[in-house]
Design a protein around this motif. Sequence first.
Motif, PDB file in Angstrom:
ATOM      1  N   GLN A  66       0.813  -1.203   0.000  1.00 30.77           N
ATOM      2  CA  GLN A  66       0.000   0.000   0.000  1.00 30.77           C
ATOM      3  C   GLN A  66       0.857   1.268   0.000  1.00 30.77           C
ATOM      4  O   GLN A  66       1.812   1.381   0.759  1.00 30.77           O
ATOM      5  CB  GLN A  66      -0.924   0.030   1.222  1.00 30.77           C
ATOM      6  N   LEU A  67       0.476   2.184  -0.875  1.00 25.87           N
ATOM      7  CA  LEU A  67       1.073   3.510  -0.915  1.00 25.87           C
ATOM      8  C   LEU A  67      -0.002   4.486  -0.446  1.00 25.87           C
ATOM      9  O   LEU A  67      -1.073   4.548  -1.050  1.00 25.87           O
ATOM     10  CB  LEU A  67       1.502   3.852  -2.345  1.00 25.87           C
ATOM     11  N   PRO A  68       0.214   5.213   0.635  1.00 29.77           N
ATOM     12  CA  PRO A  68      -0.829   6.097   1.167  1.00 29.77           C
ATOM     13  C   PRO A  68      -1.347   7.069   0.108  1.00 29.77           C
ATOM     14  O   PRO A  68      -0.573   7.605  -0.696  1.00 29.77           O
ATOM     15  CB  PRO A  68      -0.117   6.844   2.298  1.00 29.77           C
ATOM     16  N   MET A  69      -2.663   7.266   0.103  1.00 23.77           N
ATOM     17  CA  MET A  69      -3.286   8.183  -0.849  1.00 23.77           C
ATOM     18  C   MET A  69      -3.336   9.581  -0.245  1.00 23.77           C
ATOM     19  O   MET A  69      -4.047   9.819   0.739  1.00 23.77           O
ATOM     20  CB  MET A  69      -4.706   7.712  -1.180  1.00 23.77           C
ATOM     21  N   PRO A  70      -2.590  10.538  -0.790  1.00 22.89           N
ATOM     22  CA  PRO A  70      -2.584  11.889  -0.226  1.00 22.89           C
ATOM     23  C   PRO A  70      -3.934  12.592  -0.418  1.00 22.89           C
ATOM     24  O   PRO A  70      -4.634  12.363  -1.409  1.00 22.89           O
ATOM     25  CB  PRO A  70      -1.484  12.609  -1.014  1.00 22.89           C
ATOM     26  N   LEU A 103       2.238  13.584  -5.370  1.00 24.86           N
ATOM     27  CA  LEU A 103       2.572  13.756  -3.950  1.00 24.86           C
ATOM     28  C   LEU A 103       3.084  12.464  -3.318  1.00 24.86           C
ATOM     29  O   LEU A 103       3.546  12.471  -2.175  1.00 24.86           O
ATOM     30  CB  LEU A 103       1.347  14.253  -3.180  1.00 24.86           C
ATOM     31  N   CYS A 104       3.024  11.376  -4.063  1.00 23.95           N
ATOM     32  CA  CYS A 104       3.503  10.082  -3.562  1.00 23.95           C
ATOM     33  C   CYS A 104       4.985   9.863  -3.820  1.00 23.95           C
ATOM     34  O   CYS A 104       5.532   8.812  -3.459  1.00 23.95           O
ATOM     35  CB  CYS A 104       2.715   8.941  -4.215  1.00 23.95           C
ATOM     36  N   GLU A 105       5.655  10.830  -4.432  1.00 25.79           N
ATOM     37  CA  GLU A 105       7.052  10.615  -4.811  1.00 25.79           C
ATOM     38  C   GLU A 105       7.937  10.280  -3.610  1.00 25.79           C
ATOM     39  O   GLU A 105       8.720   9.320  -3.642  1.00 25.79           O
ATOM     40  CB  GLU A 105       7.596  11.841  -5.546  1.00 25.79           C
ATOM     41  N   LYS A 106       7.835  11.060  -2.516  1.00 24.95           N
ATOM     42  CA  LYS A 106       8.677  10.802  -1.343  1.00 24.95           C
ATOM     43  C   LYS A 106       8.331   9.478  -0.665  1.00 24.95           C
ATOM     44  O   LYS A 106       9.234   8.680  -0.337  1.00 24.95           O
ATOM     45  CB  LYS A 106       8.567  11.963  -0.366  1.00 24.95           C
ATOM     46  N   PRO A 107       7.038   9.176  -0.422  1.00 30.76           N
ATOM     47  CA  PRO A 107       6.693   7.862   0.136  1.00 30.76           C
ATOM     48  C   PRO A 107       7.157   6.718  -0.758  1.00 30.76           C
ATOM     49  O   PRO A 107       7.558   5.655  -0.258  1.00 30.76           O
ATOM     50  CB  PRO A 107       5.166   7.909   0.251  1.00 30.76           C
ATOM     51  N   PHE A 108       7.113   6.932  -2.080  1.00 28.26           N
ATOM     52  CA  PHE A 108       7.588   5.910  -3.013  1.00 28.26           C
ATOM     53  C   PHE A 108       9.077   5.659  -2.820  1.00 28.26           C
ATOM     54  O   PHE A 108       9.535   4.504  -2.792  1.00 28.26           O
ATOM     55  CB  PHE A 108       7.304   6.365  -4.444  1.00 28.26           C
ATOM     56  N   GLU A 109       9.843   6.715  -2.647  1.00 26.25           N
ATOM     57  CA  GLU A 109      11.281   6.560  -2.420  1.00 26.25           C
ATOM     58  C   GLU A 109      11.548   5.805  -1.123  1.00 26.25           C
ATOM     59  O   GLU A 109      12.432   4.935  -1.068  1.00 26.25           O
ATOM     60  CB  GLU A 109      11.961   7.931  -2.390  1.00 26.25           C
ATOM     61  N   THR A 110      10.785   6.114  -0.099  1.00 23.43           N
ATOM     62  CA  THR A 110      10.934   5.411   1.182  1.00 23.43           C
ATOM     63  C   THR A 110      10.666   3.927   1.025  1.00 23.43           C
ATOM     64  O   THR A 110      11.406   3.082   1.553  1.00 23.43           O
ATOM     65  CB  THR A 110       9.977   6.005   2.235  1.00 23.43           C
ATOM     66  N   LEU A 111       9.604   3.582   0.275  1.00 23.12           N
ATOM     67  CA  LEU A 111       9.278   2.174   0.046  1.00 23.12           C
ATOM     68  C   LEU A 111      10.355   1.476  -0.779  1.00 23.12           C
ATOM     69  O   LEU A 111      10.690   0.314  -0.514  1.00 23.12           O
ATOM     70  CB  LEU A 111       7.933   2.065  -0.668  1.00 23.12           C
ATOM     71  N   LEU A 112      10.914   2.172  -1.770  1.00 19.54           N
ATOM     72  CA  LEU A 112      11.972   1.567  -2.576  1.00 19.54           C
ATOM     73  C   LEU A 112      13.187   1.221  -1.723  1.00 19.54           C
ATOM     74  O   LEU A 112      13.806   0.165  -1.888  1.00 19.54           O
ATOM     75  CB  LEU A 112      12.387   2.510  -3.705  1.00 19.54           C
ATOM     76  N   LYS A 113      13.540   2.117  -0.816  1.00 18.29           N
ATOM     77  CA  LYS A 113      14.674   1.849   0.066  1.00 18.29           C
ATOM     78  C   LYS A 113      14.396   0.639   0.945  1.00 18.29           C
ATOM     79  O   LYS A 113      15.287  -0.175   1.211  1.00 18.29           O
ATOM     80  CB  LYS A 113      14.959   3.073   0.932  1.00 18.29           C
ATOM     81  N   PRO A 130      11.161   6.626 -12.528  1.00 19.88           N
ATOM     82  CA  PRO A 130      12.509   6.210 -12.933  1.00 19.88           C
ATOM     83  C   PRO A 130      13.609   7.081 -12.335  1.00 19.88           C
ATOM     84  O   PRO A 130      14.711   6.595 -12.061  1.00 19.88           O
ATOM     85  CB  PRO A 130      12.470   6.316 -14.462  1.00 19.88           C
ATOM     86  N   ARG A 131      13.301   8.367 -12.093  1.00 12.77           N
ATOM     87  CA  ARG A 131      14.286   9.256 -11.478  1.00 12.77           C
ATOM     88  C   ARG A 131      14.582   8.821 -10.048  1.00 12.77           C
ATOM     89  O   ARG A 131      15.750   8.769  -9.626  1.00 12.77           O
ATOM     90  CB  ARG A 131      13.753  10.693 -11.505  1.00 12.77           C
ATOM     91  N   VAL A 132      13.526   8.487  -9.319  1.00  6.89           N
ATOM     92  CA  VAL A 132      13.707   8.022  -7.941  1.00  6.89           C
ATOM     93  C   VAL A 132      14.460   6.698  -7.926  1.00  6.89           C
ATOM     94  O   VAL A 132      15.381   6.494  -7.118  1.00  6.89           O
ATOM     95  CB  VAL A 132      12.343   7.871  -7.238  1.00  6.89           C
TER      96      VAL A 132
END
Length: 467
Positions: A66-70, A103-113, A130-132
Motif C-alpha cells: 500500500q502507498l498512502p493516498m494523499p 505527492l507520492c514521490e517521497k513515500p515511493f522513495e521510502t518504500l523503494l529503500k 525512474p528518477r527516484v
Amino acid sequence: MADQRQLHVLMFPWLAHGHITPFLELAKSLQSHGLKISFLSTPLNIERIRHQISELQPSPEIDLVQLPMPAVAGLPTGVESTSDLSKIGALNLIPLLFKALDLCEKPFETLLKLLSPDFVIHDMVQYWAPRVAAKLGIPAINFVVLTAASMSFTAGHYRHRLQQILKAEDLTVPPLGFPSSAVRRRLFEARKTLFSYQNKQDGEGITFMDRRAIAVEESWAAACNTDLELEGKFAKYFEASTGRPVFPVGILMHDLPPRPVADPCLAWLDQQPARSVVFASFGSECALTRHQVTALVLGLEESEIPFLCILIGHDVAALPPEFEARTRGRGLVVTEWAPQVHILGHPSTGASLTHCGWTSITEGLRFGVPFVALPMQYDQGLNARLISEEFKVGEEVRRNEEDGSFTKEDIARAVRVVMVEEEGNKIKSNVEEISRFLTKDDCQVHRTNMHDFVSALKQKASKKQNI
C-alpha cells in the motif's frame, strides 16, 4: 549469479482499472517465470486487486504493498482511481488524481529503500518513478499498456514539439519515418488531443505528453503489451524514437473467471443464433453525449442486426421514444456493468462495436471477434486505424472530419459491412487468423515473449552485479 537467485520486481501502475489490470497480468506472468513480485498501489485499489487475485485458480503469490493516498483539495474522499471518478460523473477531476499521485514521490522513495527491488516497472503518468529508482541504482522499465503504434506516433510528434509550436493539423500527419500512412489522427481527434501537448495545469505543471516522454526517456527500457508479429514495425520505430530497448511481452490475456450466475446479458445471448449479435460497449470512462447515444441506438436498430448495447452510467430514459418497444426481442440495452470478456467469448457474439480501447481490442482478438470501430478519445482513433487499415479486422464508422459527429446511417452501414456484407467475410477471416496465432498451443507466443523479457532482465541484473 543473478540468474541463480530470485529477481525482485516492483510493479507500479497508474490509478486506472485499464492500467491496473494489464499490470496485474504482467505481474502474474513474471511470477510464473520465477520472479518475486511486489505490487504497489493505493489502499482502495489494493483491496480491489486482492479480490481479483483471490478469484484466480491457482492464486499467484504476489505481495501487495500500500502507498498512502494523499489528500488533495477538490478530490472527494474515497476516490483513488479514474473508475471512482466515473461513478460520480467527475472525470474532469482526473488532473487531481495526477496531483495526488505526484505527492507520492517521497513515500515511493521510502518504500523503494525498504523493499530494495532489482527492477521497477512503472506507468507513464508517474514520470518521476525512474528518477527516484535511478537515485537508488535500480533500473526502471516503463510498461506501455497502449499499442506500440499509438505510443510511437505520439513519441514522434513529441520530438517535433520540442522544435516548434504544434497546431492541430500537425497532429494529423504521421511523424517523419513513421511506418504507416494509414495510422493517423483525424482533424477532430487532433483538436481534442492538442491540449495534452500544451496544458500545464495538472500535477507539477507539466503536460501529459511530457509525462509520457520522460517516463520512457529516463527509464532503462520500455515494455509493450503487444507482439512483434502484430506491431513489429511500430515497436522498432518506438525504439528508434526513444533510444531505449523495447520489449514486447505479448498480448496479455487473463484467465477467464467463472461465468456469472444469472447474468441478464449472457442469458439473453443464450437465446440468440451463433455469431448473430453485435455487441456495443464503450467502457466505464467514456461518456457519450445524448446525441451520440441517439445516433448509436437508432443505427443499431436500422442495421436490422440483433444487438446488445452496454451504456454504463447512461439513463435508459434518454433513449428515443418507443425505441425499446420497437426493438424488443432483437436488442437489449443495459446501463450497468456487464461481463465483457464472457460476452466477447459467447458463441452468439458476431462483432464488437467498440471505442477501441486496447484492452477491449485484445479481448476481441483473443476470441476472433471482428470490430466496428467508433473511437471516442485519447489513443483510440489511432487504434481504430490500426485494426481497420493495418490488421484489417474491422470497419470504422464514418465521421464528420470537422467535429467527429456521426449519424444513425453511419452506424448501420459499418455494422452491416462487418456482419452481412461480402467484404465482412475477409475481415472475419483475418481476425480468426490472428486469434489462432495468439491462442495457439495455449498462448505459446505470449510465453515466448515473456521468456525473452525475463532473460533480458536476468542479463541486465547480472551486468549490474558484475560492475
